[in-house]
Design a protein around this motif. Structure first.
Motif, PDB file in Angstrom:
ATOM      1  N   ILE A 104      23.993   0.500  15.414  1.00 34.30           N
ATOM      2  CA  ILE A 104      24.963   0.445  14.314  1.00 34.30           C
ATOM      3  C   ILE A 104      24.266  -0.053  13.050  1.00 34.30           C
ATOM      4  N   ASN A 105      23.391  -1.062  13.229  1.00 33.88           N
ATOM      5  CA  ASN A 105      22.630  -1.580  12.086  1.00 33.88           C
ATOM      6  C   ASN A 105      21.789  -0.502  11.419  1.00 33.88           C
ATOM      7  N   PHE A 106      21.271   0.417  12.236  1.00 32.48           N
ATOM      8  CA  PHE A 106      20.425   1.483  11.700  1.00 32.48           C
ATOM      9  C   PHE A 106      21.159   2.206  10.572  1.00 32.48           C
ATOM     10  N   GLY A 107      22.402   2.578  10.838  1.00 34.03           N
ATOM     11  CA  GLY A 107      23.205   3.273   9.837  1.00 34.03           C
ATOM     12  C   GLY A 107      23.375   2.448   8.571  1.00 34.03           C
ATOM     13  N   TYR A 108      23.717   1.158   8.779  1.00 35.86           N
ATOM     14  CA  TYR A 108      23.948   0.311   7.603  1.00 35.86           C
ATOM     15  C   TYR A 108      22.664   0.085   6.812  1.00 35.86           C
ATOM     16  N   ALA A 109      21.553  -0.092   7.523  1.00 33.26           N
ATOM     17  CA  ALA A 109      20.271  -0.303   6.838  1.00 33.26           C
ATOM     18  C   ALA A 109      19.918   0.933   6.029  1.00 33.26           C
ATOM     19  N   LEU A 110      20.194   2.097   6.618  1.00 37.22           N
ATOM     20  CA  LEU A 110      19.923   3.352   5.909  1.00 37.22           C
ATOM     21  C   LEU A 110      20.716   3.396   4.602  1.00 37.22           C
ATOM     22  N   MET A 111      21.972   2.969   4.701  1.00 38.25           N
ATOM     23  CA  MET A 111      22.832   2.987   3.521  1.00 38.25           C
ATOM     24  C   MET A 111      22.322   1.999   2.478  1.00 38.25           C
ATOM     25  N   ASP A 112      21.967   0.784   2.931  1.00 43.38           N
ATOM     26  CA  ASP A 112      21.476  -0.237   1.998  1.00 43.38           C
ATOM     27  C   ASP A 112      20.197   0.215   1.307  1.00 43.38           C
ATOM     28  N   LEU A 113      19.270   0.786   2.104  1.00 37.42           N
ATOM     29  CA  LEU A 113      17.999   1.221   1.506  1.00 37.42           C
ATOM     30  C   LEU A 113      18.240   2.367   0.531  1.00 37.42           C
ATOM     31  N   ALA A 114      19.162   3.257   0.865  1.00 37.96           N
ATOM     32  CA  ALA A 114      19.499   4.349  -0.046  1.00 37.96           C
ATOM     33  C   ALA A 114      20.068   3.783  -1.341  1.00 37.96           C
ATOM     34  N   ALA A 115      20.910   2.731  -1.202  1.00 35.92           N
ATOM     35  CA  ALA A 115      21.489   2.116  -2.391  1.00 35.92           C
ATOM     36  C   ALA A 115      20.395   1.540  -3.280  1.00 35.92           C
ATOM     37  N   LEU A 116      19.397   0.915  -2.652  1.00 32.82           N
ATOM     38  CA  LEU A 116      18.306   0.338  -3.443  1.00 32.82           C
ATOM     39  C   LEU A 116      17.499   1.435  -4.146  1.00 32.82           C
ATOM     40  N   SER A 117      17.270   2.552  -3.439  1.00 28.72           N
ATOM     41  CA  SER A 117      16.561   3.658  -4.076  1.00 28.72           C
ATOM     42  C   SER A 117      17.385   4.212  -5.236  1.00 28.72           C
ATOM     43  N   PHE A 118      18.703   4.294  -4.987  1.00 30.11           N
ATOM     44  CA  PHE A 118      19.619   4.773  -6.010  1.00 30.11           C
ATOM     45  C   PHE A 118      19.490   3.915  -7.264  1.00 30.11           C
ATOM     46  N   LEU A 119      19.322   2.600  -7.056  1.00 30.73           N
ATOM     47  CA  LEU A 119      19.176   1.684  -8.182  1.00 30.73           C
ATOM     48  C   LEU A 119      17.763   1.728  -8.758  1.00 30.73           C
ATOM     49  N   GLY A 120      16.894   2.512  -8.114  1.00 31.15           N
ATOM     50  CA  GLY A 120      15.525   2.624  -8.622  1.00 31.15           C
ATOM     51  C   GLY A 120      14.611   1.524  -8.116  1.00 31.15           C
ATOM     52  N   LEU A 121      15.066   0.776  -7.081  1.00 36.41           N
ATOM     53  CA  LEU A 121      14.252  -0.341  -6.599  1.00 36.41           C
ATOM     54  C   LEU A 121      13.470   0.013  -5.340  1.00 36.41           C
ATOM     55  N   GLY A 122      13.792   1.157  -4.735  1.00 31.49           N
ATOM     56  CA  GLY A 122      13.151   1.478  -3.470  1.00 31.49           C
ATOM     57  C   GLY A 122      12.063   2.513  -3.658  1.00 31.49           C
ATOM     58  N   VAL A 123      12.224   3.623  -2.918  1.00 35.56           N
ATOM     59  CA  VAL A 123      11.247   4.704  -2.993  1.00 35.56           C
ATOM     60  C   VAL A 123      11.196   5.209  -4.439  1.00 35.56           C
ATOM     61  N   GLN A 124       9.983   5.380  -4.927  1.00 29.57           N
ATOM     62  CA  GLN A 124       9.831   5.732  -6.346  1.00 29.57           C
ATOM     63  C   GLN A 124       9.703   7.245  -6.532  1.00 29.57           C
ATOM     64  N   PRO A 125      10.230   7.769  -7.636  1.00 27.19           N
ATOM     65  CA  PRO A 125      10.052   9.181  -7.946  1.00 27.19           C
ATOM     66  C   PRO A 125       8.568   9.479  -8.158  1.00 27.19           C
ATOM     67  N   PRO A 126       8.139  10.657  -7.853  1.00 24.60           N
ATOM     68  CA  PRO A 126       8.962  11.820  -7.520  1.00 24.60           C
ATOM     69  C   PRO A 126       9.208  11.981  -6.023  1.00 24.60           C
ATOM     70  N   ALA A 127       8.791  11.008  -5.176  1.00 25.78           N
ATOM     71  CA  ALA A 127       8.972  11.172  -3.733  1.00 25.78           C
ATOM     72  C   ALA A 127      10.433  11.469  -3.408  1.00 25.78           C
ATOM     73  N   ALA A 128      10.650  12.367  -2.435  1.00 31.77           N
ATOM     74  CA  ALA A 128      12.012  12.737  -2.069  1.00 31.77           C
ATOM     75  C   ALA A 128      12.662  11.617  -1.275  1.00 31.77           C
ATOM     76  N   ASP A 129      13.840  11.182  -1.727  1.00 31.46           N
ATOM     77  CA  ASP A 129      14.578  10.150  -1.001  1.00 31.46           C
ATOM     78  C   ASP A 129      16.055  10.355  -1.283  1.00 31.46           C
ATOM     79  N   TRP A 130      16.907  10.192  -0.224  1.00 36.68           N
ATOM     80  CA  TRP A 130      18.326  10.509  -0.381  1.00 36.68           C
ATOM     81  C   TRP A 130      18.985   9.671  -1.474  1.00 36.68           C
ATOM     82  N   GLY A 131      18.694   8.391  -1.470  1.00 37.87           N
ATOM     83  CA  GLY A 131      19.311   7.516  -2.461  1.00 37.87           C
ATOM     84  C   GLY A 131      18.914   7.915  -3.868  1.00 37.87           C
ATOM     85  N   ALA A 132      17.606   8.115  -4.056  1.00 41.73           N
ATOM     86  CA  ALA A 132      17.110   8.504  -5.378  1.00 41.73           C
ATOM     87  C   ALA A 132      17.665   9.869  -5.775  1.00 41.73           C
TER      88      ALA A 132
END
Lengths: 322, 287, 275
Positions: free
Chosen positions: B212-240
């Motif tokens: 269950i945590n896996f799903g939530y962690a995925l969401m949290d990490l996507a949120a961080l990428s969405f905010l520009g704090l996680g995976v950096q462009p141009p790498a493909a990432d769902w949040g970004a």
């Protein structure tokens, strides 16, 4: 002829195919008269609890029932949901083995005892007054204060009294007691039984008392049914059962019970109870029976009357058990 | 879930067996299998290079060449989605592995030793609990710089108490059972009892929580990428991708933001379903 | 000095200010059998748990064959030697076996821990122990969930006997079983004691069992010993009112629950006034 208070006839309860090899109940017939105390005795897996619960149509999940369970002539198995609710509220009550598991721990004792009366349309004040009377009748001191307390503030024995009070609220004509004292200490057991039998006498309620303890059943019941592997193997008066058990299982059970006043060590019944995964042909007890004949593993013994006792054993006439 | 009918019974049959015949769980397992395969084989199955720019297709919507259209920069959304599954799954995988090991260690130690050890470890877990995970991640990003490392470390720490709390309570229950006490009476050391008997018996429940945590962690990490704090462009990432796509929304193109959003939701639901079903099965066995 | 297999002196234990066991003393000769009788809250289970080291006594001494075991075990050697002195069989057969460990493994584990044996010797000894409790090869390969309650309790017994203890603590070991099965296990226990000379401490709430399993009996009430002596004497001529109450409470023909209830209230008032 007025119908009996409780009459169970040829009750079969079976799980859907594949989940069990044998029926949980197989042709169970028993009756309880008005004001009569009847014991239903058996070991684990005998079906005694299922029989008891079927009177309120509380069947195991995914089970199907055939036959009839009549309370005052009305069939519980086929009645409407509304009538069933009514029956549970007013006519038949049940007390369970573990009071702590059967009373909502988050609600006050008062809520538990009055909920049936409130649902029946009684006003809150009347219900509370009545609840206090009931608690007093089961020997709880300061019943008014007790109504405001929570289940965890009571000991197991006290909580079992509360459950009895709750069960009596609807003034039932039939009380079902499913091992009500098994979880209690012996001295507490005596006290709860004293209350139960006292109230039964006062109100002339019918009582179906389910237990694994033959001695206890005999001490408080007029008649006793003995169950094994989903069938009733013997029915007799309590005294008759001890003086002259007719079924080898009953006499085995008596011999296995350790006794205070006897030096004879308890003798075990060889083998083990039949699980739901096994479906032996013929008499279910044959594999453990010292008197078994080849016919016993072939033919299912029919229940018949011998000198006032009902026995389901092929050799009932020829055997005498001490 | 349009992918399902493409797979014949040969693929679903073993999953259905694992799922115990439950259709929803079978579907969830199928989704996770497809995702994993897609992530591993991304370069082989993606129709385009995820970074290749096709300006003629910019915000084109669905076309035969670009099934899920192309984004603002003209990159193929489907290909980016498939490559995004790599970071999308790898990050939470590390988070779940680390938090499970850490949480189990803390929870079981607290339960086994009790007393002062329990008090210290439990307070420590509460401390981490009371600290918002996203804030922890933002602070770590400030220290370590942008990129996936800081969020993954932060989430690993933040998720450990969830596992720890559960592990402690089930270990406490298990420790009170006579079979564990029988081993104590036999003379085994606490360590041997924990590793040999306690851990294997609490593992299914802990794993359910981790799924269950896996799903939530995925969401949290996507949120961080969405905010520009996680995976950096141009790498493909769902949040970004959702972030990039949000501007396209204003221009009427739904797919660049919607596709990764749907991918996240489906994945999270799949993990939760699997986790819940494990927990249910343990509960059934306990009865 | 080492006349007794087990000697307990003035055992005391409280939990958060609540006294559970208060000055309990008794002794057990080698190969003897002692019943410790009481209701819930009497301290009988706490006493049993202190004997095997699952609880530490606040005060008092426990000695087996003259060796003290009241303090916490330090080091592997002490732990192992204590395990070879006392073993325990628990009440609930459904929770006292690891659900993931097969019957054969369950009995081999203590053998591996305590004795230097070749795998072949170990298997032979395992089969011997299982045969001793009436289990065969079919049960040996099974996981506990395939077994009935009585069979599981047999496994627990074989496991406890594996370390060859001097004394076996039986904590309500037959209370969860059906009557017809309980008698089988009691029979088995009597047989094992006759053959091996192991001593029993039989913790139970069931007075009716006592005369059939124990030479001596100890009656506990609210943490204290209220009466002790040979079973036959205590059961036929009880001296303490609580023992009498317990005896009367056992259901049998002519049982009068109302009188017992009255006696119980009288006793409760009495003990409140005296304390």
């Amino acid at each position: 002829m007025t119908p009996r208070l409780l009459e169970i006839e040829n009750l079969d309860v079976r799980l859907t195919a594949g989940r069990a090899a044998r029926p949980i109940l197989d042709g169970v017939s028993l009756h309880v008269g008005r004001g009569e105390a009847v014991g239903l005795v058996g070991e684990s897996g005998s079906g005694k609890s299922v029989t008891c619960r079927s009177v309120l149509r509380l069947l195991p999940e995914g089970a199907e029932a055939a036959g009839s369970v009549r309370v005052d002539g009305e069939d519980v198995l086929t009645m409407s949901a509304a009538r069933l609710r009514d029956l549970r509220r007013n006519d038949v009550s049940m007390i369970f083995q573990d009071p702590r598991a059967s009373i909502n721990p988050l609600r006050r004792i008062g809520d538990f005892v009055t909920e049936g009366m409130r649902a029946g349309g009684m006003s809150r004040d009347d219900a509370l007054r009545r609840a206090a009377e009931l608690l007093e009748s089961v020997g709880i001191r300061e019943p008014r204060a007790a109504l405001r307390r929570y289940p965890h503030e009571f000991s197991g024995g006290m909580l079992q009294r509360v459950m009895i009070a709750g069960a009596l609220a609807g003034e039932p004509r039939l009380l079902l007691a499913d091992e009500p004292t098994t979880a209690l200490d012996v001295t507490t057991q005596a006290e709860v039984i004293a209350i139960l039998t006292g109230l039964r006498g006062e109100r002339s309620m019918g009582l179906l008392f389910v237990t694994h303890d033959l001695e206890l059943a005999a001490a408080i019941c007029d008649r006793v049914y003995v169950m094994y592997a989903g069938r009733i193997v013997e029915a007799q008066t309590a005294g008759g059962l001890f003086d002259r058990p007719r079924h080898p299982y009953t006499s085995g059970l008596l011999a296995a019970t350790p006794r205070l006043e006897s030096d004879r060590p308890p003798r075990g019944v060889p083998g083990r109870p039949v699980s739901l995964a096994e479906a032996p042909a013929g008499c279910a007890f044959a594999a453990r029976c010292a008197h078994a004949r080849p016919a016993c593993t072939r033919d299912v013994p029919a229940r018949r009357e011998i000198d006032g006792a009902h026995v389901a054993c092929l050799r009932a006439e020829e055997l005498s058990h001490d | 879930m349009t992918a399902l009918p493409l797979h014949r019974r040969g693929f679903l049959a073993p999953l259905a067996r694992v799922a115990g015949g439950d259709k929803l769980v079978t579907a969830a397992l199928a989704v996770l299998t497809v995702l994993t395969v897609a992530a591993v084989l991304a370069p082989l199955i993606a129709p385009h290079d995820p970074d290749a720019v096709d300006l003629s297709a910019t915000l084109s919507g669905s076309t035969p060449d670009h099934l899920l259209g192309a984004d603002q920069s003209g990159r193929d959304v489907l290909s980016r989605l498939i490559f995004g599954a790599r970071t999308g799954l790898l990050g939470p995988l590390v988070v779940v592995l680390v938090s499970t090991v850490l949480g189990t260690l803390i929870g079981v130690s607290a339960a086994w030793h009790g007393g002062a050890v329990d008090a210290v470890l439990s307070r420590a877990m509460e401390l981490v609990f009371s600290f918002p995970a996203l804030l922890l991640a933002i602070i770590l990003v400030a220290v370590l710089g942008p990129g996936p490392t800081a969020p993954v470390i932060a989430m690993s720490v933040a998720y450990a108490p969830y596992v720890g709390r559960l592990a402690r309570s089930v270990a406490l229950r298990e420790k009170g059972r006579p079979y564990i006490q029988a081993y104590q009476v036999q003379g085994w050391s606490g360590w041997m009892i924990c590793v040999g008997h306690l851990l294997p018996n609490i593992a299914p429940l802990v794993l359910a929580q981790s799924a269950i945590n896996f799903g939530y962690a995925l969401m949290d990490l996507a949120a961080l990428s969405f905010l520009g704090l996680g995976v950096q462009p141009p790498a493909a990432d769902w949040g970004a991708m959702i972030n990039d796509g949000s501007q396209a929304l204003l221009q009427g193109a739904m797919l660049p933001a919607l596709a990764p959003g749907a991918a996240i939701v489906i994945t999270v639901v799949a993990f939760s379903t699997v986790g819940e079903s494990i927990a249910d099965r343990v509960a059934r066995r306990e009865r | 000095m080492t006349e007794y297999a087990l000697e307990v002196e003035n055992l005391r234990k409280s939990f958060g200010g609540q006294v559970a066991v208060d000055g309990v003393s008794f002794s057990l000769p080698p190969g003897g059998s002692l019943a410790v009788v009481g209701e819930s809250g009497s301290g009988k289970t706490t006493t049993a748990r202190m004997l095997v080291g699952l609880e530490r006594p606040d005060a008092g001494r426990i000695r087996v064959g003259g060796r003290d075991r009241s303090a916490a075990a330090r080091g592997r050697a002490t732990r192992l030697s204590r395990a070879r002195e006392l073993q325990m069989v628990f009440q609930d057969p459904y929770l006292s076996l690891d659900p993931r460990v097969s019957v054969a493994q369950c009995v081999e584990e203590p053998l591996r821990l305590h004795f230097a044996m070749s795998p072949r010797e170990r298997r032979a000894r395992r089969d011997e122990l299982l045969a001793r409790v009436g289990l065969g090869g079919r049960e040996a390969d099974a996981l506990p969930r395939r077994l009935s309650g009585g069979q599981r309790q047999r496994v627990a017994l074989a496991r406890a006997l594996a370390t060859e203890p001097k004394v076996l603590i039986l904590d309500e070991a037959t209370a969860a079983l059906d009557v017809s099965i309980q008698a089988q296990i009691l029979d088995l226990l009597a047989e094992i004691r006759r053959e091996s000379g192991v001593g029993y401490v039989f913790v139970t709430h069931n007075l009716a069992l006592v005369r059939h399993v124990a030479d001596d009996v100890l009656v506990l009430h609210q943490g204290r010993v209220v009466e002790s002596g040979p079973s036959s004497r205590v059961l036929t001529a009880p001296e303490h009112p609580y023992t009498r109450l317990l005896l009367h409470s056992v259901p049998r023909p002519g049982w009068d629950p109302a009188r017992i209830a009255a006696d119980r209230r009288a006793l409760a008032t009495e003990s409140k006034e005296s304390s």
